[in-house]
Scaffold this active site. Sequence first.
Site, PDB file in Angstrom:
ATOM      1  N   ARG A 179       6.913  10.638  -7.802  1.00  0.00           N
ATOM      2  CA  ARG A 179       6.627   9.315  -7.085  1.00  0.00           C
ATOM      3  C   ARG A 179       5.880   8.539  -8.317  1.00  0.00           C
ATOM      4  NH1 ARG A 179       2.453  12.449  -5.086  1.00  0.00           N
ATOM      5  NH2 ARG A 179       4.164  14.089  -4.017  1.00  0.00           N
ATOM      6  N   ASP A 182       0.656   8.178  -6.594  1.00  0.00           N
ATOM      7  CA  ASP A 182       0.365   8.991  -5.321  1.00  0.00           C
ATOM      8  C   ASP A 182      -1.492   8.387  -5.582  1.00  0.00           C
ATOM      9  OD1 ASP A 182       0.217  11.413  -3.143  1.00  0.00           O
ATOM     10  OD2 ASP A 182      -0.349  12.526  -5.072  1.00  0.00           O
ATOM     11  N   ASP A 184      -5.100  10.574  -3.610  1.00  0.00           N
ATOM     12  CA  ASP A 184      -5.481  11.210  -2.116  1.00  0.00           C
ATOM     13  C   ASP A 184      -6.655  11.291  -2.515  1.00  0.00           C
ATOM     14  OD1 ASP A 184      -2.752  12.355  -1.884  1.00  0.00           O
ATOM     15  OD2 ASP A 184      -3.047  13.936  -3.754  1.00  0.00           O
TER      16      ASP A 184
HETATM   17  C1  X6L Z   1       3.257  27.342  -5.026  1.00  0.00           C
HETATM   18  C2  X6L Z   1       3.552  26.121  -4.232  1.00  0.00           C
HETATM   19  C3  X6L Z   1       2.104  26.728  -5.983  1.00  0.00           C
HETATM   20  C4  X6L Z   1       3.212  25.171  -4.303  1.00  0.00           C
HETATM   21  C5  X6L Z   1       1.885  26.086  -5.736  1.00  0.00           C
HETATM   22  C6  X6L Z   1       0.928  22.805  -5.741  1.00  0.00           C
HETATM   23  C7  X6L Z   1       2.675  22.569  -4.437  1.00  0.00           C
HETATM   24  C8  X6L Z   1       0.264  21.524  -5.917  1.00  0.00           C
HETATM   25  C9  X6L Z   1       2.370  20.356  -4.175  1.00  0.00           C
HETATM   26  C10 X6L Z   1       2.834  24.475  -5.030  1.00  0.00           C
HETATM   27  C11 X6L Z   1       1.946  23.412  -5.661  1.00  0.00           C
HETATM   28  C12 X6L Z   1       1.213  20.481  -5.141  1.00  0.00           C
HETATM   29  C13 X6L Z   1       1.409  16.225  -8.108  1.00  0.00           C
HETATM   30  C14 X6L Z   1       1.824  17.038  -9.251  1.00  0.00           C
HETATM   31  C15 X6L Z   1       2.417  17.457  -6.945  1.00  0.00           C
HETATM   32  C16 X6L Z   1      -0.035  15.889  -9.394  1.00  0.00           C
HETATM   33  C17 X6L Z   1       0.762  17.601 -11.441  1.00  0.00           C
HETATM   34  C18 X6L Z   1       1.038  19.373  -5.700  1.00  0.00           C
HETATM   35  C19 X6L Z   1       1.706  17.675  -4.388  1.00  0.00           C
HETATM   36  N1  X6L Z   1       1.215  16.456  -7.307  1.00  0.00           N
HETATM   37  N2  X6L Z   1       0.929  17.781 -10.373  1.00  0.00           N
HETATM   38  N3  X6L Z   1       2.658  17.911  -8.310  1.00  0.00           N
HETATM   39  N4  X6L Z   1       0.567  16.497 -10.703  1.00  0.00           N
HETATM   40  N5  X6L Z   1       0.493  17.856 -12.287  1.00  0.00           N
HETATM   41  O1  X6L Z   1      -0.133  14.802  -9.262  1.00  0.00           O
HETATM   42  O2  X6L Z   1      -0.212  18.849  -5.617  1.00  0.00           O
HETATM   43  S1  X6L Z   1       3.370  17.785  -5.743  1.00  0.00           S
HETATM   44 MG    MG Z   2      -0.753  14.666  -4.611  1.00  0.00          MG
HETATM   45 MG    MG Z   3      -0.838  12.618  -2.063  1.00  0.00          MG
END
Ligand code: X6L
Ligand code: MG
Ligand code: MG
Length: 246
Positions: A179, A182, A184
Amino acid sequence: MRAGDRFVIRLEVQETGEEPTVELPEDTPLAVRLRERSTGAVVRTIPIGADRASAEALAQRIADDLARSDVDAFVASYGIGSAPGNEVRRAYLGIGSNLGDRAALLQSAVDGLAATDGITVAAVSPVYETEPVGGPEQPEYLNAVVAIDTDLTARQLLEVARRLEREAGRERGERWGPRTLDVDVLLVGDERVDEPDLLVPHPRLYERAFVMVPLADLDPMLAPWVPPGEAGVRRSEVELVQPQTQ
Ligand code: X6L
Ligand code: MG
Ligand code: MG
């Protein structure tokens, strides 16, 4: 404008937001929700438990008020859209970008916050280059945390966040996909919100190094420990400018 032109009151199944049906188990928790008529956004939730008769009576009473009152009188008497007493609170917003000119997009988010009525930007954390967590294979993120002083509610901050994401050209695609921006809502004073579309404090705040590391820079008391994954979080050369308070 009449309050009923702006808002609609609904009796809903608390979990799903759906209209309760006759087949519903008798102990299903219900909620009376006030929503924006045009967008469906939740303005106020009143959890009722499973007592359907009470819930219907309350919804009817509010429906009568909606029909009788103008918007200003209704909003004032129900205390909608303002923190109790309108007090200013410290809130923390996480910002991230992994598409386009990431640094410029983060800076415009900070500038957009500063330009919003009811928000003063108190501090901006350092910027981190972070490995993506969750979702498909995607580019690295720039992440930061912004501290603001605000008399807006968590719900109003969510609306601000969505506007800033829209202004940054964010397209809703795959869940957890890349994206442009974002935003939050992480913490809003000590307000707690538990609604289908808004959870404050942010439920995964404490699991994410890309949030906890910049949050700890702003207030170590809020981030006494940093979760695993710190290795994927490195200081970036990018520096965000804290806009002058107007
Ligand atoms: C297992 C499954 C463990 C899913 C963790 C963690 C999923 C974080 C989504 C997860 C899991 C997210 C960012 C990102 C996203 C960001 C970085 C999320 C939502 N947003 N990675 N991934 N920075 N480094 O802002 O946070 S998608
Ligand atoms: Mg986020
Ligand atoms: Mg968000």
